[in-house]
Design a protein around this motif. Structure first.
Motif, PDB file in Angstrom:
ATOM      1  N   SER A 156      -3.990 -68.682  -9.711  1.00 51.79           N
ATOM      2  CA  SER A 156      -3.093 -69.330  -8.746  1.00 51.79           C
ATOM      3  C   SER A 156      -2.471 -70.586  -9.345  1.00 51.79           C
ATOM      4  N   ALA A 157      -3.269 -71.318 -10.120  1.00 56.31           N
ATOM      5  CA  ALA A 157      -2.771 -72.532 -10.751  1.00 56.31           C
ATOM      6  C   ALA A 157      -1.665 -72.224 -11.755  1.00 56.31           C
ATOM      7  N   ILE A 158      -1.814 -71.119 -12.484  1.00 53.34           N
ATOM      8  CA  ILE A 158      -0.784 -70.717 -13.453  1.00 53.34           C
ATOM      9  C   ILE A 158       0.537 -70.418 -12.737  1.00 53.34           C
ATOM     10  N   LYS A 159       0.448 -69.664 -11.625  1.00 54.55           N
ATOM     11  CA  LYS A 159       1.652 -69.353 -10.851  1.00 54.55           C
ATOM     12  C   LYS A 159       2.277 -70.621 -10.277  1.00 54.55           C
ATOM     13  N   LEU A 160       1.448 -71.536  -9.782  1.00 57.13           N
ATOM     14  CA  LEU A 160       1.942 -72.786  -9.210  1.00 57.13           C
ATOM     15  C   LEU A 160       2.589 -73.652 -10.282  1.00 57.13           C
ATOM     16  N   PHE A 161       1.977 -73.688 -11.457  1.00 55.35           N
ATOM     17  CA  PHE A 161       2.527 -74.457 -12.578  1.00 55.35           C
ATOM     18  C   PHE A 161       3.906 -73.926 -12.953  1.00 55.35           C
ATOM     19  N   ASP A 162       4.015 -72.611 -13.053  1.00 55.49           N
ATOM     20  CA  ASP A 162       5.287 -71.989 -13.422  1.00 55.49           C
ATOM     21  C   ASP A 162       6.361 -72.280 -12.377  1.00 55.49           C
ATOM     22  N   TRP A 163       5.987 -72.164 -11.085  1.00 60.19           N
ATOM     23  CA  TRP A 163       6.941 -72.424 -10.005  1.00 60.19           C
ATOM     24  C   TRP A 163       7.425 -73.876 -10.035  1.00 60.19           C
ATOM     25  N   GLY A 164       6.483 -74.804 -10.197  1.00 59.11           N
ATOM     26  CA  GLY A 164       6.855 -76.216 -10.194  1.00 59.11           C
ATOM     27  C   GLY A 164       7.634 -76.610 -11.433  1.00 59.11           C
ATOM     28  N   TYR A 165       7.205 -76.124 -12.608  1.00 56.38           N
ATOM     29  CA  TYR A 165       7.841 -76.515 -13.873  1.00 56.38           C
ATOM     30  C   TYR A 165       9.302 -76.072 -13.926  1.00 56.38           C
ATOM     31  N   ARG A 166       9.603 -74.926 -13.340  1.00 55.67           N
ATOM     32  CA  ARG A 166      10.972 -74.420 -13.345  1.00 55.67           C
ATOM     33  C   ARG A 166      11.894 -75.268 -12.462  1.00 55.67           C
ATOM     34  N   ARG A 167      11.329 -76.029 -11.550  1.00 52.02           N
ATOM     35  CA  ARG A 167      12.144 -76.753 -10.576  1.00 52.02           C
ATOM     36  C   ARG A 167      12.150 -78.267 -10.752  1.00 52.02           C
ATOM     37  N   LEU A 187      12.035 -87.164  -0.929  1.00 46.82           N
ATOM     38  CA  LEU A 187      10.843 -86.859  -0.146  1.00 46.82           C
ATOM     39  C   LEU A 187      10.747 -85.380   0.208  1.00 46.82           C
ATOM     40  N   SER A 188      11.886 -84.719   0.302  1.00 43.41           N
ATOM     41  CA  SER A 188      11.888 -83.291   0.657  1.00 43.41           C
ATOM     42  C   SER A 188      11.584 -82.392  -0.541  1.00 43.41           C
ATOM     43  N   ASP A 189      11.572 -82.940  -1.738  1.00 38.80           N
ATOM     44  CA  ASP A 189      11.333 -82.163  -2.952  1.00 38.80           C
ATOM     45  C   ASP A 189       9.827 -82.044  -3.188  1.00 38.80           C
ATOM     46  N   ILE A 190       9.297 -80.829  -3.239  1.00 39.77           N
ATOM     47  CA  ILE A 190       7.856 -80.623  -3.443  1.00 39.77           C
ATOM     48  C   ILE A 190       7.543 -80.027  -4.818  1.00 39.77           C
ATOM     49  N   SER A 191       8.563 -79.930  -5.669  1.00 44.38           N
ATOM     50  CA  SER A 191       8.338 -79.322  -6.985  1.00 44.38           C
ATOM     51  C   SER A 191       7.360 -80.137  -7.820  1.00 44.38           C
ATOM     52  N   TRP A 192       7.484 -81.458  -7.789  1.00 44.72           N
ATOM     53  CA  TRP A 192       6.554 -82.308  -8.542  1.00 44.72           C
ATOM     54  C   TRP A 192       5.152 -82.243  -7.956  1.00 44.72           C
ATOM     55  N   ASN A 193       5.062 -82.099  -6.641  1.00 37.08           N
ATOM     56  CA  ASN A 193       3.750 -81.969  -6.002  1.00 37.08           C
ATOM     57  C   ASN A 193       3.049 -80.694  -6.450  1.00 37.08           C
ATOM     58  N   ALA A 194       3.797 -79.584  -6.485  1.00 34.68           N
ATOM     59  CA  ALA A 194       3.225 -78.310  -6.921  1.00 34.68           C
ATOM     60  C   ALA A 194       2.828 -78.359  -8.388  1.00 34.68           C
ATOM     61  N   PHE A 195       3.699 -78.909  -9.212  1.00 28.91           N
ATOM     62  CA  PHE A 195       3.428 -79.022 -10.649  1.00 28.91           C
ATOM     63  C   PHE A 195       2.186 -79.871 -10.898  1.00 28.91           C
ATOM     64  N   SER A 196       2.087 -80.987 -10.206  1.00 26.51           N
ATOM     65  CA  SER A 196       0.953 -81.900 -10.384  1.00 26.51           C
ATOM     66  C   SER A 196      -0.347 -81.286  -9.895  1.00 26.51           C
ATOM     67  N   TYR A 197      -0.274 -80.574  -8.763  1.00 24.16           N
ATOM     68  CA  TYR A 197      -1.483 -79.975  -8.214  1.00 24.16           C
ATOM     69  C   TYR A 197      -2.021 -78.874  -9.119  1.00 24.16           C
ATOM     70  N   SER A 198      -1.125 -78.151  -9.777  1.00 23.04           N
ATOM     71  CA  SER A 198      -1.577 -77.118 -10.721  1.00 23.04           C
ATOM     72  C   SER A 198      -2.335 -77.759 -11.888  1.00 23.04           C
ATOM     73  N   ILE A 199      -1.856 -78.888 -12.368  1.00 24.29           N
ATOM     74  CA  ILE A 199      -2.552 -79.606 -13.443  1.00 24.29           C
ATOM     75  C   ILE A 199      -3.916 -80.078 -12.956  1.00 24.29           C
ATOM     76  N   ASN A 200      -3.954 -80.542 -11.705  1.00 27.65           N
ATOM     77  CA  ASN A 200      -5.209 -80.983 -11.099  1.00 27.65           C
ATOM     78  C   ASN A 200      -6.227 -79.847 -11.062  1.00 27.65           C
ATOM     79  N   LEU A 201      -5.768 -78.658 -10.703  1.00 29.08           N
ATOM     80  CA  LEU A 201      -6.662 -77.496 -10.652  1.00 29.08           C
ATOM     81  C   LEU A 201      -7.153 -77.106 -12.041  1.00 29.08           C
ATOM     82  N   PHE A 202      -6.254 -77.130 -13.024  1.00 31.51           N
ATOM     83  CA  PHE A 202      -6.649 -76.825 -14.401  1.00 31.51           C
ATOM     84  C   PHE A 202      -7.729 -77.797 -14.880  1.00 31.51           C
TER      85      PHE A 202
END
Length: 284
Positions: free
Chosen positions: A39-50, A178-193
């Motif tokens: 799940s973290a890999i998918k989240l990282f990919d989604w966030g990194y692209r955005r 504030l409406s942009d969650i791409s950095w939140n998703a990218f950061s959370y994936s790193i947190n999970l890793f």
């Protein structure tokens, strides 16, 4: 490796030891870890692209020498923590997220303004759930050296002061909308890793409960074999929520400061004009 974890107190419940290490079913641990890392890999990919970093004014800003003061203060605090860990032979605890976040903040205070600095700053804002949880669920039972408990509270308090000040002085320390969650998703994936890749890998052979990767805290309301899965979801909410809260309140405080500053400048300007007019009348 006695210097790294030989002094870890195994008498404190859920802190370390065979009982804590055997809390989870080994098969379920492997299944859960695999699913979460996927799940973290998918989240990282989604966030990194955005994610993107806009054109930034990298002009250095500061109020007096307060940034330097914060840098020195954080270095002293982190240095004391390192000293405590070596003295008590618990160096392994420096891997806990709050110590890593403190090191990141030291870097941010000293770094040259750049897009890399901005990116690291945005990622680190999503790690501020750590000091919040440290205040809500303090763990100071094993801190027995002089001032060690006091440094615990000071360190986690300063971890909130630094991002607020950096957001205030802006420069490279700016955030996305504030409406942009791409950095939140990218950061959370790193947190999970980091948790399931690094902390768990170190915790299992040493039997040290790094950030509760081996067994839940005594006060954990989700105390069960699924406590880490539950943590995955409630931290997925808390991490971005804390990030957005800090960004929003910093924006409000900054606007209030600029408003007061503008009013003071207008008042001083009016007084200066009035004094000039009175002086001219006296001369006439």
């Amino acid at each position: 490796m006695d210097w790294a974890y030989g002094g870890v107190n195994t008498t404190v419940p859920r802190n370390a030891g065979p009982e804590c290490a055997a809390y989870m079913n080994p098969l379920w641990r492997k299944i859960e870890t695999t699913l979460i890392l996927m799940s973290a890999i998918k989240l990282f990919d989604w966030g990194y692209r955005r994610i993107k970093i806009e054109n930034i004014n990298y002009e250095k800003r500061d109020i007096g020498h307060f940034r330097r003061f914060l840098l020195v203060t954080m270095c002293i605090i982190w240095g004391m923590e390192i000293g405590y860990k070596f003295s008590s032979r618990t160096v392994i605890y420096l891997l806990n997220p709050c110590h890593v976040t403190t090191a990141i903040q030291i870097y941010l205070l000293a770094a040259t303004p750049s897009k890399l600095t901005t990116g690291i700053f945005r990622v680190h804002l999503n790690l501020l759930n750590g000091p919040l949880l440290a205040f809500l669920f303090p763990e100071t039972d094993t801190r027995i050296l002089p001032l060690e408990s006091a440094i615990y509270w000071i360190q986690h308090g300063m971890m909130f002061v630094v991002p607020y000040y950096l957001l205030f002085i802006r420069g490279p320390y700016i955030v996305e909308e504030l409406s942009d969650i791409s950095w939140n998703a990218f950061s959370y994936s790193i947190n999970l890793f980091y948790h399931f890749g690094v902390l768990q890998t170190m915790a299992i052979p040493t039997e040290v409960n790094l950030n509760h990767m081996l067994c839940p805290a005594i006060l954990d309301p989700f105390d069960s074999q699924f406590y880490r899965t539950c943590g995955l979801f409630h931290q997925a909410f808390l991490c971005p929520a804390m990030c957005k809260f800090v960004c929003l309140t910093a924006k409000i405080f900054s606007a209030l400061f600029e408003s007061v500053k503008s009013k003071n400048q207008t008042t001083n300007s009016d007084k200066s004009i009035q004094n000039t007019v009175e002086t001219d009348k006296k001369l006439d």
